[in-house]
Design a protein around this motif. Sequence first.
Motif, PDB file in Angstrom:
ATOM      1  N   THR A   1       0.826  -1.211   0.000  1.00  0.00           N
ATOM      2  CA  THR A   1       0.000   0.000   0.000  1.00  0.00           C
ATOM      3  C   THR A   1       0.858   1.258   0.000  1.00  0.00           C
ATOM      4  O   THR A   1       0.342   2.362  -0.119  1.00  0.00           O
ATOM      5  CB  THR A   1      -0.896   0.042   1.261  1.00  0.00           C
TER       6      THR A   1
ATOM      7  N   ASN B   1       2.331   2.251   2.587  1.00  0.00           N
ATOM      8  CA  ASN B   1       2.385   2.670   3.995  1.00  0.00           C
ATOM      9  C   ASN B   1       3.550   1.992   4.698  1.00  0.00           C
ATOM     10  O   ASN B   1       4.085   0.999   4.191  1.00  0.00           O
ATOM     11  CB  ASN B   1       1.098   2.253   4.714  1.00  0.00           C
TER      12      ASN B   1
ATOM     13  N   LYS C   1       1.790  -0.153   9.597  1.00  0.00           N
ATOM     14  CA  LYS C   1       0.458   0.373   9.288  1.00  0.00           C
ATOM     15  C   LYS C   1      -0.241  -0.499   8.239  1.00  0.00           C
ATOM     16  O   LYS C   1      -1.445  -0.750   8.333  1.00  0.00           O
ATOM     17  CB  LYS C   1       0.570   1.817   8.808  1.00  0.00           C
ATOM     18  N   GLN C   2       0.548  -0.937   7.274  1.00  0.00           N
ATOM     19  CA  GLN C   2      -0.047  -1.796   6.238  1.00  0.00           C
ATOM     20  C   GLN C   2      -0.657  -3.053   6.876  1.00  0.00           C
ATOM     21  O   GLN C   2      -1.778  -3.439   6.570  1.00  0.00           O
ATOM     22  CB  GLN C   2       1.031  -2.194   5.229  1.00  0.00           C
TER      23      GLN C   2
ATOM     24  N   LEU D   1      -1.385  -3.568  10.197  1.00  0.00           N
ATOM     25  CA  LEU D   1      -2.432  -3.277  11.183  1.00  0.00           C
ATOM     26  C   LEU D   1      -3.748  -2.939  10.470  1.00  0.00           C
ATOM     27  O   LEU D   1      -4.801  -3.487  10.806  1.00  0.00           O
ATOM     28  CB  LEU D   1      -1.979  -2.131  12.103  1.00  0.00           C
ATOM     29  N   ASP D   2      -3.675  -2.080   9.466  1.00  0.00           N
ATOM     30  CA  ASP D   2      -4.906  -1.714   8.734  1.00  0.00           C
ATOM     31  C   ASP D   2      -5.568  -2.947   8.115  1.00  0.00           C
ATOM     32  O   ASP D   2      -6.786  -3.074   8.117  1.00  0.00           O
ATOM     33  CB  ASP D   2      -4.594  -0.701   7.617  1.00  0.00           C
ATOM     34  N   LYS D   3      -4.713  -3.828   7.584  1.00  0.00           N
ATOM     35  CA  LYS D   3      -5.245  -5.030   6.919  1.00  0.00           C
ATOM     36  C   LYS D   3      -6.070  -5.884   7.898  1.00  0.00           C
ATOM     37  O   LYS D   3      -7.176  -6.303   7.591  1.00  0.00           O
ATOM     38  CB  LYS D   3      -4.064  -5.847   6.371  1.00  0.00           C
TER      39      LYS D   3
ATOM     40  N   ILE E   1      -7.270  -4.964  10.889  1.00  0.00           N
ATOM     41  CA  ILE E   1      -8.415  -4.249  11.478  1.00  0.00           C
ATOM     42  C   ILE E   1      -9.602  -4.327  10.509  1.00  0.00           C
ATOM     43  O   ILE E   1     -10.757  -4.467  10.927  1.00  0.00           O
ATOM     44  CB  ILE E   1      -8.061  -2.766  11.778  1.00  0.00           C
ATOM     45  N   ALA E   2      -9.307  -4.254   9.207  1.00  0.00           N
ATOM     46  CA  ALA E   2     -10.388  -4.369   8.216  1.00  0.00           C
ATOM     47  C   ALA E   2     -11.094  -5.723   8.345  1.00  0.00           C
ATOM     48  O   ALA E   2     -12.325  -5.801   8.248  1.00  0.00           O
ATOM     49  CB  ALA E   2      -9.821  -4.192   6.811  1.00  0.00           C
TER      50      ALA E   2
ATOM     51  N   ARG F   1     -13.317  -5.513  11.455  1.00  0.00           N
ATOM     52  CA  ARG F   1     -14.534  -4.707  11.225  1.00  0.00           C
ATOM     53  C   ARG F   1     -15.531  -5.453  10.342  1.00  0.00           C
ATOM     54  O   ARG F   1     -16.733  -5.349  10.507  1.00  0.00           O
ATOM     55  CB  ARG F   1     -14.175  -3.357  10.573  1.00  0.00           C
TER      56      ARG F   1
ATOM     57  N   TYR G   1      -2.472   2.010  17.570  1.00  0.00           N
ATOM     58  CA  TYR G   1      -2.475   3.212  16.731  1.00  0.00           C
ATOM     59  C   TYR G   1      -1.858   4.419  17.447  1.00  0.00           C
ATOM     60  O   TYR G   1      -1.304   5.306  16.810  1.00  0.00           O
ATOM     61  CB  TYR G   1      -3.902   3.544  16.269  1.00  0.00           C
TER      62      TYR G   1
ATOM     63  N   GLU H   1       2.829   4.110  17.612  1.00  0.00           N
ATOM     64  CA  GLU H   1       3.392   3.428  16.443  1.00  0.00           C
ATOM     65  C   GLU H   1       4.893   3.111  16.617  1.00  0.00           C
ATOM     66  O   GLU H   1       5.617   3.874  17.263  1.00  0.00           O
ATOM     67  CB  GLU H   1       3.169   4.273  15.185  1.00  0.00           C
TER      68      GLU H   1
END
Lengths: 149, 336
Positions: B156, B158, B162-163, B165-167, B169-170, B173, B191, B194
């Motif tokens: 991404t 990032n 972050k790449q 963690l975001d993955k 968390i998605a 959710r 978050y 970091e």
Amino acid sequence: MKPEINIALMNAAQEILSRFSPMIEDEYEQSRLNSWGALILISAMKFNQSYSSLVEENKSMISWLTKTKKNYSKELSAEIDNVVVKENVEQNILDEYNQSLRRILIKAHIEIDLLDDVKNKRACLQLLRKMHSHRKVSDLIGMLQQADS
Amino acid sequence: MESNKDLSNKFIAYYSSLVGKEISLLSFERIFGGASRETYKIHIKDQSNLQEKLILRRTQKSSLIETSQSTEYLAYSAYQETSVPVPLMIDINEDQEILGAPFMLMQQLDGVAASPFTPDVYSPNEQKLGEQFWSILGEIAKKDIEDDFINQFDNTGNPCWKQELDKWIAVIREDSISVEPILEAGIRKLYENEPKESKKKSLVHGDYRNGNFLFMEDRITGILDWEMAHIGDPLEDLAWALSPIWSWQDQGKPAYMIARQEALSIWEKVSGLTIDENDLKWWELFACVKGMAIWISAGNEFKTGKNIDPINLFSPWIPGDIHLEIILNILDEDLN
């Protein structure tokens, strides 16, 4: 007096593990059946507590949120007032109520974390631990290992 | 419902054509526990009685972790004939017609895998196996990765943390079926604090732990299950392997082998990297959140009836509970 549901589940698990599973030759199917036996056994062990645990968990959250209400924003306090007035919640919406309380607890935890108040931060974690201990089934991990062997 | 017999017949037809000779089947067995692919142990022979043992990994219609098989194949391929023991890859095939779903084929390695929830399973060889386990992970971290290899993985742009963690968390959710205040507290903490971006990017195994390697007595013979491989921070694998969930009943010995400090020293020595304690701590909390994403995803599969394999009930019940407890322990420690 008729046998309780947890006894029925426990006996079913025992039959699966000791009677039916050894009859299966296919290793994959046998492992899968053993897993079901162990999971049914866990269900039997936790069945009787599940309702009272949920009631107890809700009570703990209500008590803590009410006690610490003065620390929160106006909006959150109003939300707490709205949700905690429910009394004698029926069993079928007990879990729904629990989820509402958990949502509010998350907001409360965020606000507590912004304050320089270690005592309340710690108390919040203690509440979370108490809630977790009501629900967890991981304390029965040994039972799974026995079933597996 | 497809039987093992149907699949084995299809397999024999496919493999005979691949190797250009007639083969016959000695055994064809599914292995229990594969969460992302159906895995089969296959034993065959040709007309001259030459025997071969193979592993077939077939994509499942509904799996615990949605991963691309090409990523897994790429990761295995990167370590062919290196000091990181992996099976020899034979084929990858995206054609759904041949065996009913995309699949890959590899040689079977000797050895057994143990459950990550069974203490003492490596006894009396836990010292030697532990030294190899952490040393191999150091080798994985040390390997230099070429740009054209990196470009074959998702990126991404990032920072690594972050790449990843975001993955995850998605996933949380998308798949959560209940509100979990402990997990939310863990996510906020990640978050808000970091880690530093890693100077070295490695091929991260993604699920490096006890239970995902084969061993024979005191020797590790294969590192398996690379389906979550990606390019990232080498501390990610280290933290995942160290997670107390994999040594829940004897937390003094991560992965039920050797003490934490010894494990870290071996890893540093072999990888040539220096561990930043704060960053490692971040990745250890991340490991719990990532784990929760996987267990939540499994629970969703089970609850919605998409896949009622008992592993999808076991996962949120046992590992899910344990990871929540570890998150609580980490949050508690930070307050002290």
